[in-house]
Design an enzyme around this catalytic site. Structure first.
Site, mmCIF file in Angstrom:
data_model
loop_
_atom_site.group_PDB
_atom_site.id
_atom_site.type_symbol
_atom_site.label_atom_id
_atom_site.label_comp_id
_atom_site.label_asym_id
_atom_site.label_seq_id
_atom_site.Cartn_x
_atom_site.Cartn_y
_atom_site.Cartn_z
ATOM 1 N N LYS A 116 0.944 -1.584 0.034
ATOM 2 C CA LYS A 116 -0.220 0.406 -0.312
ATOM 3 C C LYS A 116 1.299 1.451 -0.057
ATOM 4 O O LYS A 116 0.583 1.979 -0.667
ATOM 5 C CB LYS A 116 -0.896 0.377 1.089
ATOM 6 C CG LYS A 116 -2.255 -0.893 1.100
ATOM 7 C CD LYS A 116 -2.964 -0.879 2.008
ATOM 8 C CE LYS A 116 -3.987 -2.113 1.771
ATOM 9 N NZ LYS A 116 -5.145 -2.537 2.480
ATOM 10 N N GLU A 200 -3.390 8.051 7.036
ATOM 11 C CA GLU A 200 -3.169 8.863 6.508
ATOM 12 C C GLU A 200 -4.915 9.279 7.217
ATOM 13 O O GLU A 200 -5.189 8.859 7.814
ATOM 14 C CB GLU A 200 -3.660 7.958 5.044
ATOM 15 C CG GLU A 200 -5.086 6.833 4.925
ATOM 16 C CD GLU A 200 -5.191 5.982 3.665
ATOM 17 O OE1 GLU A 200 -4.196 6.414 2.946
ATOM 18 O OE2 GLU A 200 -6.122 6.091 3.656
ATOM 19 N N ASN A 235 -16.083 -4.335 6.407
ATOM 20 C CA ASN A 235 -14.776 -4.098 5.630
ATOM 21 C C ASN A 235 -14.914 -5.211 3.927
ATOM 22 O O ASN A 235 -13.965 -5.297 3.454
ATOM 23 C CB ASN A 235 -13.321 -3.782 6.250
ATOM 24 C CG ASN A 235 -13.651 -2.766 6.352
ATOM 25 O OD1 ASN A 235 -13.269 -1.648 5.830
ATOM 26 N ND2 ASN A 235 -12.833 -2.749 7.157
ATOM 27 N N GLU A 275 -8.990 0.626 -6.968
ATOM 28 C CA GLU A 275 -10.052 1.329 -5.470
ATOM 29 C C GLU A 275 -9.831 2.589 -5.378
ATOM 30 O O GLU A 275 -8.779 3.342 -5.261
ATOM 31 C CB GLU A 275 -9.833 -0.020 -4.284
ATOM 32 C CG GLU A 275 -10.541 -1.458 -4.797
ATOM 33 C CD GLU A 275 -9.771 -1.793 -3.529
ATOM 34 O OE1 GLU A 275 -11.068 -3.375 -4.005
ATOM 35 O OE2 GLU A 275 -9.633 -1.311 -2.551
ATOM 36 N N GLU A 289 -5.837 1.540 -3.584
ATOM 37 C CA GLU A 289 -4.771 0.260 -4.023
ATOM 38 C C GLU A 289 -5.271 0.046 -4.950
ATOM 39 O O GLU A 289 -6.720 0.418 -5.541
ATOM 40 C CB GLU A 289 -5.098 -0.862 -2.590
ATOM 41 C CG GLU A 289 -6.447 -1.547 -3.140
ATOM 42 C CD GLU A 289 -6.523 -2.535 -1.909
ATOM 43 O OE1 GLU A 289 -5.452 -2.874 -1.487
ATOM 44 O OE2 GLU A 289 -8.317 -3.389 -1.405
ATOM 45 N N ASN A 291 -6.381 -3.819 -7.292
ATOM 46 C CA ASN A 291 -6.144 -4.988 -7.282
ATOM 47 C C ASN A 291 -5.739 -5.434 -8.337
ATOM 48 O O ASN A 291 -6.380 -5.055 -9.187
ATOM 49 C CB ASN A 291 -7.665 -5.606 -6.528
ATOM 50 C CG ASN A 291 -7.548 -5.216 -5.202
ATOM 51 O OD1 ASN A 291 -6.670 -5.081 -4.617
ATOM 52 N ND2 ASN A 291 -8.706 -5.062 -4.938
ATOM 53 N N PHE A 349 -24.760 -13.176 11.838
ATOM 54 C CA PHE A 349 -23.754 -13.182 10.640
ATOM 55 C C PHE A 349 -22.512 -13.970 10.552
ATOM 56 O O PHE A 349 -21.837 -14.763 10.344
ATOM 57 C CB PHE A 349 -23.192 -12.098 9.646
ATOM 58 C CG PHE A 349 -23.996 -11.131 9.790
ATOM 59 C CD1 PHE A 349 -24.870 -10.768 8.349
ATOM 60 C CD2 PHE A 349 -24.454 -9.957 10.668
ATOM 61 C CE1 PHE A 349 -25.765 -10.129 7.780
ATOM 62 C CE2 PHE A 349 -25.144 -9.430 9.898
ATOM 63 C CZ PHE A 349 -26.157 -9.682 8.889
HETATM 64 P P1 ADP Z 1 -11.822 -6.848 -2.165
HETATM 65 O O1 ADP Z 1 -13.255 -6.595 -0.995
HETATM 66 O O2 ADP Z 1 -10.210 -6.538 -2.051
HETATM 67 O O3 ADP Z 1 -12.089 -6.597 -3.196
HETATM 68 P P2 ADP Z 1 -12.789 -8.992 -3.272
HETATM 69 O O4 ADP Z 1 -13.965 -8.551 -3.123
HETATM 70 O O5 ADP Z 1 -12.568 -9.083 -4.498
HETATM 71 O O6 ADP Z 1 -11.640 -8.784 -2.836
HETATM 72 O O7 ADP Z 1 -12.972 -10.550 -2.829
HETATM 73 C C1 ADP Z 1 -11.032 -11.076 -2.963
HETATM 74 C C2 ADP Z 1 -11.433 -12.185 -1.743
HETATM 75 O O8 ADP Z 1 -12.824 -13.528 -1.830
HETATM 76 C C3 ADP Z 1 -10.472 -12.925 -2.113
HETATM 77 O O9 ADP Z 1 -8.801 -12.442 -0.951
HETATM 78 C C4 ADP Z 1 -10.642 -13.757 -0.967
HETATM 79 O O10 ADP Z 1 -10.981 -14.088 0.074
HETATM 80 C C5 ADP Z 1 -12.352 -14.178 -1.257
HETATM 81 N N1 ADP Z 1 -12.882 -15.290 -2.248
HETATM 82 C C6 ADP Z 1 -13.705 -15.528 -2.595
HETATM 83 N N2 ADP Z 1 -14.435 -16.438 -3.276
HETATM 84 C C7 ADP Z 1 -12.607 -16.768 -3.465
HETATM 85 C C8 ADP Z 1 -12.121 -18.123 -4.147
HETATM 86 N N3 ADP Z 1 -12.953 -19.064 -4.721
HETATM 87 N N4 ADP Z 1 -11.609 -18.266 -3.152
HETATM 88 C C9 ADP Z 1 -10.383 -17.637 -2.728
HETATM 89 N N5 ADP Z 1 -10.691 -16.595 -1.986
HETATM 90 C C10 ADP Z 1 -12.117 -15.968 -2.327
HETATM 91 P P1 ADP Z 2 -8.345 -3.549 1.839
HETATM 92 O O1 ADP Z 2 -7.073 -3.746 1.602
HETATM 93 O O2 ADP Z 2 -8.699 -4.194 3.420
HETATM 94 O O3 ADP Z 2 -9.335 -3.613 0.860
HETATM 95 P P2 ADP Z 2 -8.333 -0.496 2.058
HETATM 96 O O4 ADP Z 2 -7.322 0.238 2.318
HETATM 97 O O5 ADP Z 2 -8.539 -1.144 0.556
HETATM 98 O O6 ADP Z 2 -8.295 -2.155 2.034
HETATM 99 O O7 ADP Z 2 -9.622 -0.367 2.685
HETATM 100 C C1 ADP Z 2 -10.599 -1.155 2.685
HETATM 101 C C2 ADP Z 2 -12.066 0.503 2.854
HETATM 102 O O8 ADP Z 2 -12.146 0.630 4.335
HETATM 103 C C3 ADP Z 2 -12.496 0.386 1.808
HETATM 104 O O9 ADP Z 2 -13.183 0.098 1.014
HETATM 105 C C4 ADP Z 2 -13.144 2.174 2.410
HETATM 106 O O10 ADP Z 2 -14.566 1.884 2.701
HETATM 107 C C5 ADP Z 2 -12.355 2.129 3.202
HETATM 108 N N1 ADP Z 2 -11.309 3.199 3.691
HETATM 109 C C6 ADP Z 2 -10.060 2.913 3.735
HETATM 110 N N2 ADP Z 2 -9.571 3.504 3.517
HETATM 111 C C7 ADP Z 2 -9.729 5.494 4.311
HETATM 112 C C8 ADP Z 2 -9.498 6.569 4.689
HETATM 113 N N3 ADP Z 2 -8.698 7.562 4.479
HETATM 114 N N4 ADP Z 2 -10.883 6.894 4.893
HETATM 115 C C9 ADP Z 2 -12.283 6.393 4.390
HETATM 116 N N5 ADP Z 2 -12.564 5.141 4.912
HETATM 117 C C10 ADP Z 2 -11.464 4.893 4.362
HETATM 118 MG MG MG Z 3 -9.475 -2.549 -0.558
#
Ligand code: ADP
Ligand code: ADP
Ligand code: MG
Length: 665
Positions: A116, A200, A235, A275, A289, A291, A349
């Site tokens: 990151k 941040e 999250n 993102e 970040e 992906n 949940f």
């Molecule tokens: P993010 O929330 O960071 O955007 P995504 O929502 O795209 O990520 O989902 C990626 C995550 O979903 C993976 O890191 C894993 O935890 C989970 N996941 C869902 N389905 C699978 C799968 N079939 N195999 C592995 N991981 C999965």
């Molecule tokens: P991850 O790797 O777990 O996906 P992210 O950096 O993408 O982590 O952040 C996860 C979530 O946290 C984002 O979807 C956003 O909703 C929230 N978030 C992250 N950074 C900030 C920020 N600086 N201010 C407000 N919300 C944030």
């Molecule tokens: Mg993220």
């Protein structure tokens, strides 16, 4: 094009990739663990290779096994799906060495975006707006407090290696930083083996908006607009849509162009997602970040652009030039996706595990004014195991505008029937009807704001009560008529009985029922309603029209009566004669068994730790132990204050659902 590829994944995403390969005439190889030997993906693939026991660390994550499977089958390339090895630069490098094509970006791009802090620096250099903050590593709590003060509260403390919502914390003042900094550091160390931290600014009214990009090996890169994924629980995304209700044309273009600039800075050559966190206050947006993989929620983008992202990934991995130009792309309508999780919305949940006794998703294609797409990797009879992600399906709907997409999603959820495990369908269905979600005025705190106590079901509206009453009455009437025919009894046939009482939970509603063929007249408080339906015994979904308006109610048989579900409403229904109803009213309520002295495992799983000792005083709500299932650690708390009498399990033990783990005096 490739003749044969291997899919290094499982479940829904493996099935998703196979579908596109079949359409393109590409043969598929699927690897599987013992837990997935009879999975849908295994059934659909042309070839399969067994790679070991259920834990991912011994199967899906073992590079050697995946590479061996490629050699054994002669596959030319690997699609990694998401999760597992999809964002592992070592894996991509290894494949390069082995001359196996990785259907994903080049290892350099994965590496550059995997961190990151370094990705933020790269983004800033590429002219992408980043969250104001401290770009460097923070070593001590004192430094963290000072940096936070300089940035200005509120701030977010983040692990550089973080992901999946782990290693993140918001702080509103010095004290919260003093507590939060060491906590995030410890969590980062435990989860990622890397405790580098940065801080941040926390963006107020944050919304998660992300851009889908697609690059090729010839320097071309396009953006396929945005997805909004603000509906998150801890999250973790739950509901996603495209486009975002927040963006206007100008912001969309700016965000898209920044995403492409960043992708180009790392020679991005596959599907990827940039993102952003966008402020609901002024639409300002900041890079979070990137992906470097296909994303779970990619179908909503496919629905509004008509582009098959998996096909594009295959083409660019093969070396083809992107055939789609930015100016060819247009947003068509609106799409929304619900992630269907095997979890119990009524019990915080918690993950739910077991056999899918029934699994009836809604049909794909047209529904009302919209269309339905189902991405799932399970079938009726399959076992949902504790080893993998709890997501079992994605329900995607599309319509000409947001309301149509959401209406279609709600109707489709009404027709999605699962028995055997708990599912989050009632919860997401409730969100579809909720006023604030409908208005589009959402933030990432939406679920916390609107469901602060968790989800406890929704009270039916008058109209919904009518749907439920009519369904219970009709289903019961049809069964009674059938029972008459079988027994052949002639005296007072139930069919002739008109007066019934429908009991929904405790509410008694006298009705008159006149059964027809595929129809009924139901009189409630003097008003006659007409039901038309082609429902027959044997299915658990009643679809029909009441007074000309269409509806659907799902039901499961209970030892007494039915469990009816519609949208976010879930009720027990009993249909009886007025005499029985009177008697029931007089019956005292059965007392609930007292379990407050027991700590019971709410699901099958693995005990991670026992945090109490025999003889210890434990307060109500205090953590007693941690049980892990489906990659989630669940803290089990004491229901009442007491002294620990016995401990029946230890760390490392597996427990069954409802197993008594700890007992109090
Ligand atoms: P993010 O929330 O960071 O955007 P995504 O929502 O795209 O990520 O989902 C990626 C995550 O979903 C993976 O890191 C894993 O935890 C989970 N996941 C869902 N389905 C699978 C799968 N079939 N195999 C592995 N991981 C999965
Ligand atoms: P991850 O790797 O777990 O996906 P992210 O950096 O993408 O982590 O952040 C996860 C979530 O946290 C984002 O979807 C956003 O909703 C929230 N978030 C992250 N950074 C900030 C920020 N600086 N201010 C407000 N919300 C944030
Ligand atoms: Mg993220």
């Amino acid at each position: 094009m490739f003749k044969k590829i291997l899919i290094a994944n499982r479940g829904e995403i493996a099935v998703r990739v196979i579908k596109t390969c079949k359409r393109m005439g590409i043969k598929t190889v699927v690897v599987y663990s013992d837990a997935d030997a009879n999975s849908m993906a295994v059934e659909m693939a042309d070839e399969t290779v067994h790679i070991g026991p259920p834990p991912a660390a011994e199967s899906y994550l073992v590079m050697d096994k995946i590479v061996d499977a490629v050699k054994q089958t002669g596959a030319e390339a690997i699609h990694p799906g998401f999760g597992f090895l999809s964002e592992n630069p070592e894996f991509a490098k290894r494949l390069e060495k082995e001359k196996i094509v990785f259907i994903g970006p080049n290892p350099h791009a994965i590496e550059a975006m995997g961190d990151k802090i370094s990705s933020k620096n790269l983004a800033a250099e590429a002219g992408v707006s980043t969250v104001p903050g401290h770009m460097g590593l923070i070593e001590s709590t004192e430094e963290a407090v000072k940096v936070s003060g300089d940035i200005g509260y509120p701030v977010m403390i983040k692990a550089s290696a973080g992901g999946g919502g782990k290693g993140i914390r918001v702080a509103y003042n010095d004290k919260e930083v003093q507590e939060g900094f060491p906590a995030v550091k410890a969590e980062a160390k435990a989860s990622f083996g890397d405790d580098r931290i940065f801080i941040e600014k926390f963006i107020e009214q944050p919304r998660h908006v992300e851009i889908q990009v697609m690059g090729d090996k010839h320097g071309n890169c396009i953006y396929l607009f945005e997805r909004e994924c603000s509906i998150q629980r801890r999250n973790q995304k739950v509901i996603e849509e495209a486009p975002s209700p927040l963006l206007d044309e100008a912001t969309r273009k700016k965000m898209g162009e920044q995403a492409v600039a960043l992708a180009k800075a790392v020679d991005y050559d596959s599907a990827g997602t940039v993102e952003f966190v966008a402020s609901g206050v002024d639409k300002s947006f900041y890079f979070l970040e990137m992906n470097t993989r296909l994303q779970v929620e990619h179908p909503v983008t496919e629905m509004i652009t008509g582009v098959d992202l998996v096909e594009q990934m295959l083409r660019v991995a093969y070396g083809e030039k992107l055939a789609i130009k930015q100016e060819d792309l247009k947003i068509n309508g609106w799409a929304v996706e619900s992630r269907v999780y095997a979890e119990d919305p009524y019990r915080k949940f918690l993950p739910s595990i077991g056999r899918l006794r029934r699994f009836h998703p809604p049909g794909e294609g047209e529904l009302g004014e919209g269309t339905v797409r189902m991405d799932s990797g399970v079938r009726e009879g399959d076992e949902i195991s504790m080893f993998y992600d709890p997501m079992i399906a994605k329900l995607v709907t599309h319509g000409k505008d947001r309301d149509t997409a959401l209406d279609t999603q709600a109707s489709a959820l009404d027709r999605f029937h699962i028995e055997g495990i708990q599912d989050n369908i009632p919860f997401v269905a409730a969100v579809m009807d909720e006023k604030r979600f409908r208005s589009g005025d959402i933030t990432t705190a939406y679920i916390k704001d609107e469901f602060p106590e968790g989800f406890d079901g929704v009270e039916p509206t008058d109209k919904q009560r009518l749907y439920l009453t009519v369904t219970a009455a009709y289903v019961h009437g049809v069964f009674a008529r059938r029972a008459e025919k079988i027994s052949g009894r002639m005296s007072e046939p139930a069919e002739a009985r008109k007066e019934w009482v429908v009991i929904l939970d405790k509410h008694q509603q006298p009705i008159e029922l006149e059964l027809g063929d595929d129809s009924a007249k139901i009189t409630i408080e003097g008003k006659v309603h007409t039901l038309e339906t082609d429902w027959k015994p044997g299915t658990h979904l009643l679809e029909g029209t009441i007074d000309g308006e269409s509806f659907a109610v799902k039901f499961a048989d209970k030892t007494e009566g039915y469990l009816l579900r519609h949208r976010g409403v879930s009720v027990r229904a009993l249909v009886c004669t007025p005499l029985t109803a009177k008697m029931l009213e007089r019956l005292p309520e059965k007392p609930k068994p007292d379990t407050s002295k027991l700590v019971i495992s709410p699901m099958p799983g693995l005990v991670v730790s026992i945090d109490v000792e025999v003889g210890q005083e434990v307060e109500e709500g205090e953590a007693v132990c941690i049980v892990e299932a489906m990659k989630m650690q669940n803290i089990i708390r004491a229901e009442a204050t007491g002294t620990v009498k016995t401990i029946n399990v230890g760390a490392g033990d597996s427990v069954a659902a409802d197993e008594v783990m700890v007992e109090f005096e």
